[in-house]
Every structure is written in structure tokens, then in C-alpha cells.
Enzyme design. Structure first.
Site, short mmCIF file in Angstrom:
data_model
loop_
_atom_site.label_atom_id
_atom_site.label_comp_id
_atom_site.label_asym_id
_atom_site.label_seq_id
_atom_site.Cartn_x
_atom_site.Cartn_y
_atom_site.Cartn_z
N ARG A 1 -31.09 -18.89 30.01
CA ARG A 1 -30.44 -17.98 30.96
C ARG A 1 -31.47 -17.39 31.94
O ARG A 1 -31.57 -17.84 33.08
CB ARG A 1 -29.69 -16.89 30.17
CG ARG A 1 -28.73 -16.05 31.02
CD ARG A 1 -29.41 -14.95 31.83
NE ARG A 1 -30.09 -13.97 31.01
CZ ARG A 1 -30.86 -13.01 31.52
NH1 ARG A 1 -31.05 -12.91 32.82
NH2 ARG A 1 -31.49 -12.16 30.72
N ASP A 2 -32.25 -16.44 31.49
CA ASP A 2 -33.24 -15.81 32.37
C ASP A 2 -34.21 -16.87 32.87
O ASP A 2 -34.63 -16.86 34.04
CB ASP A 2 -33.98 -14.72 31.58
CG ASP A 2 -34.74 -13.73 32.45
OD1 ASP A 2 -35.20 -14.12 33.53
OD2 ASP A 2 -34.87 -12.56 32.05
N CYS B 1 -35.98 -12.84 37.94
CA CYS B 1 -34.69 -12.39 38.46
C CYS B 1 -34.66 -12.61 39.96
O CYS B 1 -35.52 -12.09 40.67
CB CYS B 1 -34.49 -10.91 38.13
SG CYS B 1 -32.96 -10.28 38.83
N HIS C 1 -38.01 -6.54 26.49
CA HIS C 1 -37.82 -7.72 27.34
C HIS C 1 -38.88 -7.64 28.44
O HIS C 1 -38.71 -6.91 29.42
CB HIS C 1 -36.39 -7.65 27.90
CG HIS C 1 -36.01 -8.74 28.85
ND1 HIS C 1 -35.14 -9.76 28.52
CD2 HIS C 1 -36.36 -8.99 30.15
CE1 HIS C 1 -34.95 -10.56 29.56
NE2 HIS C 1 -35.68 -10.11 30.56
N HIS D 1 -41.28 -9.29 31.31
CA HIS D 1 -41.74 -10.35 32.21
C HIS D 1 -43.26 -10.19 32.32
O HIS D 1 -43.79 -9.08 32.20
CB HIS D 1 -41.03 -10.24 33.57
CG HIS D 1 -39.59 -10.67 33.47
ND1 HIS D 1 -39.17 -11.91 33.88
CD2 HIS D 1 -38.50 -10.05 32.95
CE1 HIS D 1 -37.86 -12.02 33.64
NE2 HIS D 1 -37.44 -10.92 33.07
N ASN E 1 -40.71 -14.75 32.11
CA ASN E 1 -40.70 -13.94 30.88
C ASN E 1 -41.96 -14.25 30.09
O ASN E 1 -42.57 -15.30 30.25
CB ASN E 1 -39.50 -14.35 30.01
CG ASN E 1 -38.18 -13.92 30.59
OD1 ASN E 1 -37.62 -14.59 31.44
ND2 ASN E 1 -37.67 -12.80 30.13
P1 HMG Z 1 -19.70 -9.04 44.53
O1 HMG Z 1 -19.99 -10.04 45.58
O2 HMG Z 1 -19.77 -7.60 44.87
O3 HMG Z 1 -18.33 -9.28 43.74
O4 HMG Z 1 -20.72 -9.36 43.34
P2 HMG Z 1 -16.92 -9.71 44.17
O5 HMG Z 1 -16.02 -9.14 43.11
O6 HMG Z 1 -16.67 -9.38 45.61
O7 HMG Z 1 -16.96 -11.31 43.98
C1 HMG Z 1 -17.56 -12.19 44.87
C2 HMG Z 1 -17.14 -13.59 44.48
O8 HMG Z 1 -17.67 -13.92 43.20
C3 HMG Z 1 -15.63 -13.71 44.35
O9 HMG Z 1 -15.33 -15.07 44.67
C4 HMG Z 1 -15.39 -13.48 42.89
O10 HMG Z 1 -14.21 -14.07 42.42
C5 HMG Z 1 -16.60 -14.16 42.28
P3 HMG Z 1 -14.50 -15.42 46.02
O11 HMG Z 1 -13.21 -14.68 45.88
O12 HMG Z 1 -15.35 -14.89 47.13
O13 HMG Z 1 -14.39 -16.90 45.94
N1 HMG Z 1 -16.99 -13.56 40.99
C6 HMG Z 1 -17.23 -14.28 39.89
N2 HMG Z 1 -17.18 -15.60 39.65
C7 HMG Z 1 -17.50 -16.00 38.40
N3 HMG Z 1 -17.89 -15.15 37.41
C8 HMG Z 1 -17.95 -13.84 37.63
C9 HMG Z 1 -17.61 -13.35 38.91
N4 HMG Z 1 -17.59 -12.13 39.44
C10 HMG Z 1 -17.20 -12.28 40.72
N5 HMG Z 1 -18.34 -13.03 36.64
C11 HMG Z 1 -21.33 -9.40 41.01
C12 HMG Z 1 -20.76 -8.57 42.16
C13 HMG Z 1 -21.67 -8.46 39.88
C14 HMG Z 1 -20.30 -10.40 40.56
C15 HMG Z 1 -22.60 -10.13 41.52
O14 HMG Z 1 -23.44 -9.18 42.10
C16 HMG Z 1 -23.33 -10.87 40.45
O15 HMG Z 1 -22.83 -11.85 39.90
N6 HMG Z 1 -24.57 -10.43 40.13
C17 HMG Z 1 -25.37 -11.04 39.11
C18 HMG Z 1 -26.80 -11.20 39.59
C19 HMG Z 1 -27.61 -11.81 38.47
O16 HMG Z 1 -27.15 -12.65 37.74
N7 HMG Z 1 -28.88 -11.35 38.32
C20 HMG Z 1 -29.75 -11.85 37.28
C21 HMG Z 1 -29.33 -11.41 35.92
S1 HMG Z 1 -29.93 -9.78 35.50
C22 HMG Z 1 -31.57 -10.07 35.02
O17 HMG Z 1 -32.07 -11.15 35.16
C23 HMG Z 1 -32.34 -8.96 34.36
C24 HMG Z 1 -32.48 -9.16 32.84
O18 HMG Z 1 -33.11 -10.38 32.55
C25 HMG Z 1 -33.28 -8.02 32.23
C26 HMG Z 1 -34.60 -7.73 32.98
O19 HMG Z 1 -35.41 -8.66 33.18
O20 HMG Z 1 -34.77 -6.57 33.31
C27 HMG Z 1 -31.09 -9.15 32.17
MG MG Z 2 -35.23 -10.70 32.63
#
Ligand code: HMG
Ligand code: MG
Length: 298
Positions: free
Chosen positions: A15-16, A240, A207, A209, A249
Site C-alpha cells: 500500500r504505502d 505519500c 510508522h 518514513h 518507509n
Molecule cells: P475529493 O475529490 O474531495 O472527493 O477527494 P469526491 O467525493 O469529490 O470524489 C472525487 C471522485 O473520486 C469522485 O468520482 C468519487 O466518486 C471518487 P467522480 O464522480 O468524479 O467520477 N471517489 C472514490 N472512488 C473510489 N474510492 C473512494 C472514493 N472516494 C471518492 N474511496 C478523497 C476526497 C478523500 C476521496 C481523496 O482526497 C482521496 O482519495 N485521498 C487519498 C489520498 C491518499 O491516498 N494519500 C495517501 C495515503 S495516506 C498516507 O500515505 C499516510 C500514511 O502512510 C501514514 C503516514 O505516513 O503518515 C497512512
Molecule cells: Mg506512510
């Protein structure tokens, strides 16, 4: 100082580790990677994330990946989700454990999830309400706990308040994420001291990095505070896409080597893990970002 005798490694490579790769990795390769990881003695493998494919195109095949992997008995396969839509998609393919994510940083919350911190907690509350009716375990990540690329230093008290909220909402474990790898050992120790005043330490994970090369030192500091759940990614994959400057990581091989050297059990076969680290690195056309892997596989 008492160190834990056993540590659970949460392998976040699929995933990450993969979410930050720019070139699309074919679905069969992702499945093969997870199946190989399942044979190394790991007990938890975060398989993918059901986020918006517009935001993270690399993991647009989350459902196919989750369906395609061999679910080895005794191994857990949680997935990351940002909202109810992600949970619903996961439920259709049999997901039974999820991780949600939030951050004390307003700016990072906007960059990563397009909403305020308050809104992100509201989304998580919705997810938890539905997840509970399906008997699904919920883990929570907090990002930028030791520094944010947009807001700088983060007060441990602010992290603790949000961790406490998520714990009280029903998340069984809070993983403290140093998303951009800026933390150092005494800051890590202080953070855990402050957070563990609210949440028992056996419900906390770390967690790291390894952007600044501090991850193992920080993990050692966390171990001395009683932390026994550690997130890491084989071959040091990761980052990220919405955190400027975030790199890989901490490498699982390096963590396991250090723990073995300290007499701490993980249940992981280091040699088997090294081979998987070599495999995925070759597939991505690079060497593992793991000193232990490079040294032992020379
Ligand atoms: P948005 O653009 O504000 O949301 O994004 P929306 O509701 O307007 O949706 C936009 C489009 O995405 C729509 O499609 C939705 O249907 C679709 P359209 O109608 O335009 O065709 N959609 C989805 N599709 C599939 N699955 C879903 C989903 N949600 C909406 N779940 C949102 C808001 C939260 C969805 C977006 O900002 C997002 O997905 N963000 C995730 C970013 C991400 O993955 N970042 C990395 C993970 S976090 C990380 O790595 C940190 C961690 O490792 C810990 C650390 O290191 O600190 C965990
Ligand atoms: Mg991370």
C-alpha cells in the site's frame, strides 16, 4: 527500561510502498508481491487502499488486488480507506479490516484528503458506524505527527488530542506517522510519553518514513517506551504523493535485523523477506533501499 519481547510488524509495502510509484504496476505483479510476502512469516500485510483513483491512480485496482491474493490463514490483510465509499467498495470484495487516516495538520489534511481535520473526523465517524455493523476492525493512522511539510513542527499535545478522539471513537490502534521522516529519537520518546497518557501503549504503533535516516533510531526510542507494533515496508518502498519530500518507509528487513539482534521476536524469516525485497526491487528496476538487504544479499 523494559523492551517488548515480541513485536508485530505491519508490512505496508503493497500500500504505502506502491502508492507513490509513478509507473502503473500491473495488477498480477501486485498480487504476486503480496503472495510472496505472505510466505515470510509476516502476520499483517496492508494490501492496498480503496481511495479515489483520481487521487492515487496506482491503486485503482484495489478490488482486483484484494480479490486476487491468497489469504493465508493466520495472516491479516487490512486495507486503507478514506471515506464511506472506500469502505463500501472494500465490503463488496470481503475486506474485514480497515485503516482510516487523519492528521493534526490542517494544511496536510486539505492536501491529502481535500477536507479540514474536523471534516475528516466526521468522515471517519461515518466509516466506523458502518464498519462496526460488519464486525470490521478499524485502525487509524495519524500523519505528520513529528512535523508537517506545510506547517512545520507539530505539538505532541495536539497529536495526543486527536489520537484520543480516534481511540474513543473505536479505533483499536493508533499508528503515529512520521510522514516526512523528520523526527529524532528524543522527540519520538516525548511524543509517545504524551500520547500514552491518553492511550495505553499497547494500542499505539509507529510508522516512520526514513527520509532523514532517523527511522531505526526513532524505532529504538519507541521500543524503550513499550511500543510493540511497527509499520514498515520491504525494500524501503514508499512515500505519500501528497506530502512534499516524503520518501520511503523504513525497510522491513532493517527493522527485523535490528529486532533479531536485540532478541525481540517477530515471527519473520529474515532470509525469505530479503528475497522478496530483491524481487520487488528488480521488478521496479532498482536496488532495495535496505542496508541489511544490500549487505546480506551481496
Ligand atoms: P475529493 O475529490 O474531495 O472527493 O477527494 P469526491 O467525493 O469529490 O470524489 C472525487 C471522485 O473520486 C469522485 O468520482 C468519487 O466518486 C471518487 P467522480 O464522480 O468524479 O467520477 N471517489 C472514490 N472512488 C473510489 N474510492 C473512494 C472514493 N472516494 C471518492 N474511496 C478523497 C476526497 C478523500 C476521496 C481523496 O482526497 C482521496 O482519495 N485521498 C487519498 C489520498 C491518499 O491516498 N494519500 C495517501 C495515503 S495516506 C498516507 O500515505 C499516510 C500514511 O502512510 C501514514 C503516514 O505516513 O503518515 C497512512
Ligand atoms: Mg506512510
Amino acid at each position: 527500561m523494559t523492551l517488548p519481547s515480541n513485536v508485530t510488524i505491519i508490512e505496508v509495502g503493497p500500500r504505502d510502498g506502491l502508492q507513490n510509484e509513478s509507473k502503473f504496476i500491473p495488477t498480477p505483479l501486485k498480487i504476486d508481491f503480496i503472495n510472496r510476502l505472505s510466505e515470510t512469516g509476516l502476520s499483517v500485510i496492508e494490501a492496498t487502499s480503496f481511495v479515489s483513483p483520481k487521487w492515487v491512480p496506482q491503486l485503482a485496482d484495489a478490488a482486483e488486488v484484494f480479490q486476487g491474493i491468497n489469504k493465508k490463514p493466520g495472516v491479516r490483510y487490512p486495507v486503507l480507506i478514506p471515506n464511506i465509499k472506500g469502505l463500501e467498495k472494500g465490503l463488496t470484495v470481503g475486506v474485514n479490516e480497515v485503516a482510516v487516516f487523519a492528521t493534526p495538520s490542517e494544511k496536510f489534511s486539505q492536501k491529502n484528503t481535500n477536507c479540514s481535520v474536523k471534516e475528516s473526523i466526521e468522515r471517519i465517524a461515518e466509516v466506523i458506524a458502518v464498519a462496526k455493523t460488519h464486525g470490521i476492525r478499524i485502525r487509524a493512522y495519524l500523519s505528520c505527527v513529528l512535523g508537517c511539510p506545510y506547517e512545520g513542527e507539530m505539538a505532541p499535545e495536539k497529536v495526543a488530542a486527536l489520537a484520543d478522539t480516534l481511540f474513543k471513537m473505536g479505533c483499536y490502534e493508533i499508528s503515529l506517522g512520521d510522514t516526512i521522516g523528520v523526527g529524532t529519537p528524543l522527540k519520538t520518546k516525548r511524543l509517545i510519553e504524551v500520547v500514552s497518557a491518553f492511550i495505553p501503549v499497547n494500542h499505539l504503533a509507529v510508522h516512520f518514513h526514513d527520509t532523514y535516516g532517523q527511522a531505526l533510531a526513532n524505532i529504538y526510542a519507541a521500543l524503550t517506551q513499550g511500543i510493540a507494533s511497527i509499520d514498515s515496508a520491504v525494500a524501503g518502498l514508499g512515500g505519500c504523493p501528497y506530502a512534499k519530500g516524503a520518501t520511503g518507509n523504513v525497510a522491513t528487513e532493517d527493522v527485523v535485523y535490528m529486532l533479531q539482534g536485540m532478541g525481540i521476536e517477530t515471527g519473520i524469516d529474515l532470509r525469505a523477506l530479503l528475497i522478496v525485497g530483491q524481487f520487488i526491487s528488480q521488478q521496479l528496476g532498482r536496488k532495495p533501499y535496505s542496508k541489511v538487504n544490500l549487505a546480506m544479499m551481496r
